[in-house]
Design an enzyme around this catalytic site. Structure first.
Site, PDB file in Angstrom:
ATOM      1  N   HIS A   1      14.238 -19.436   2.909  1.00  0.00           N
ATOM      2  CA  HIS A   1      12.989 -20.208   2.946  1.00  0.00           C
ATOM      3  C   HIS A   1      13.269 -21.670   3.280  1.00  0.00           C
ATOM      4  O   HIS A   1      12.574 -22.284   4.099  1.00  0.00           O
ATOM      5  CB  HIS A   1      12.289 -20.142   1.584  1.00  0.00           C
ATOM      6  CG  HIS A   1      11.394 -18.963   1.415  1.00  0.00           C
ATOM      7  ND1 HIS A   1      10.400 -18.634   2.301  1.00  0.00           N
ATOM      8  CD2 HIS A   1      11.335 -18.016   0.428  1.00  0.00           C
ATOM      9  CE1 HIS A   1       9.766 -17.547   1.889  1.00  0.00           C
ATOM     10  NE2 HIS A   1      10.321 -17.154   0.757  1.00  0.00           N
TER      11      HIS A   1
ATOM     12  N   GLU B   1      15.933 -17.220  -1.014  1.00  0.00           N
ATOM     13  CA  GLU B   1      15.366 -18.549  -1.259  1.00  0.00           C
ATOM     14  C   GLU B   1      15.978 -19.590  -0.328  1.00  0.00           C
ATOM     15  O   GLU B   1      15.271 -20.473   0.181  1.00  0.00           O
ATOM     16  CB  GLU B   1      15.566 -18.946  -2.725  1.00  0.00           C
ATOM     17  CG  GLU B   1      14.921 -18.013  -3.740  1.00  0.00           C
ATOM     18  CD  GLU B   1      13.428 -17.850  -3.536  1.00  0.00           C
ATOM     19  OE1 GLU B   1      12.803 -18.742  -2.921  1.00  0.00           O
ATOM     20  OE2 GLU B   1      12.884 -16.821  -3.975  1.00  0.00           O
TER      21      GLU B   1
ATOM     22  N   GLU C   1       7.659 -14.395   4.182  1.00  0.00           N
ATOM     23  CA  GLU C   1       8.430 -13.537   3.289  1.00  0.00           C
ATOM     24  C   GLU C   1       9.332 -12.593   4.080  1.00  0.00           C
ATOM     25  O   GLU C   1      10.476 -12.349   3.701  1.00  0.00           O
ATOM     26  CB  GLU C   1       7.500 -12.739   2.380  1.00  0.00           C
ATOM     27  CG  GLU C   1       6.779 -13.569   1.332  1.00  0.00           C
ATOM     28  CD  GLU C   1       7.739 -14.381   0.486  1.00  0.00           C
ATOM     29  OE1 GLU C   1       8.767 -13.821   0.026  1.00  0.00           O
ATOM     30  OE2 GLU C   1       7.481 -15.583   0.295  1.00  0.00           O
TER      31      GLU C   1
END
EC number: 3.4.24.-
Length: 301
Positions: free
Chosen positions: A151, A148, A226
């Site tokens: 990201h 995360e 991803e």
């Protein structure tokens, strides 16, 4: 990363509203006696399209909290060891990734999941589900958090907003070009006549239809990001830990998806869809098998 929900749903709603405003108040700026002024239309659609996307981006963190029921952890007063560990781990990973400490939260869900969102990599939110905390060991959980953070550090939300803004612009542009063609050739509007109600209805419908079809482009980027976030997770937390976390998530793909549709684009895992499933072209995530295979090819410990 929950499939393309919060951002895309909000964006589609704003796109439709922007299209209505454009049709009602901006027609004169691109419709003349000779028909469409394509140059003016393209500029106007670009402005309106980007506005819709940027509104979605700036609302993303607020919407994420509301739709998932995320409860933020007070960085100055964690209530238990789990919250304290989460704060310490996110702080360490954020420092290594070169970003400011994001807000950290927990949302209620039996399904193991997590997401990151926010308009700026230095003003982000990272949240994990209660189910994730219960069933993953610390190495796996750390890998999910690293994913995360990846990201956020990669600026995925901003890039997604820019891509969506350009897509919005062309959706609105072609909806009006096709709408004008139909209005002239089917409904018989003459060059010296203003667009009629048929034109407005057609362009509104085409905004929605073209918006859904064009989302395949955004879905492609979602799948690509991803892989990049998995790589970031592997480099920050270790390749084996990242693979182990993904394999544990794979066991839950048969569970019903508990993430709100608005947030699916930003989750780390997808549960089993109930009912009709769109083709792979519209998937926001690669399969777990594809992601694990890509990690095996990665040159990192």
């Amino acid at each position: 990363m929950m499939r393309i929900g919060l951002f895309l749903l909000t964006n589609l709603a704003v796109l439709v509203v922007a299209g209505i405003i454009l049709s009602l108040f901006g027609v004169g700026s691109y419709h003349g006696a000779g028909g469409l002024n394509l140059g003016n239309l393209l500029v106007i659609c670009f402005v309106f399209g980007m506005v819709g996307s940027l509104v979605s981006l700036f609302m993303s963190k607020w919407m994420a909290k509301k739709t998932t029921g995320t409860e933020l952890i007070d960085p100055n007063a964690p209530r238990n060891q789990a919250e304290s560990w989460l704060l310490q781990t996110v702080a360490e990973l954020s420092q290594r990734a070169g970003i400011n400490m994001p807000e950290v939260g927990i949302f209620p869900s039996y399904q193991s999941n997590a997401f990151a969102t926010g308009w700026n990599k230095n003003d982000a939110l990272v949240a994990v589900s209660s189910g994730l905390l219960e069933r993953m060991n610390k190495d796996e959980l750390r890998a999910v958090l690293a994913h995360e953070i990846g990201h956020v550090a990669n600026g995925d939300m901003v890039t997604l907003a820019l891509i969506q803004g350009v897509v919005n612009a062309f959706v609105m542009f072609f909806a009006r070009v096709v709408g004008d063609f139909i209005d002239r050739n089917v409904f018989g509007r003459q060059d010296n006549e203003a667009p009629g109600m048929g034109y407005f209805i057609i362009t509104m419908v085409l905004d929605i239809v073209f918006g859904i079809l064009a989302s395949a482009i955004v879905m492609w980027f979602s799948r690509y990001r991803e892989y990049r976030a998995d790589e970031a997770g592997a480099r920050l937390a270790g390749k084996q830990a990242m693979i182990s976390a993904l394999l544990r998530l794979q066991a839950e793909t048969e569970l019903p998806d508990q993430m709100p549709k608005e947030m699916k684009a930003f989750a780390i895992a997808e549960g089993k869809e109930q009912g009709f499933s769109l083709a792979a072209l519209f998937q926001t995530h690669p399969t777990i098998e594809q992601r694990v295979a890509a990690l095996h090819q990665l040159d990192c410990p």
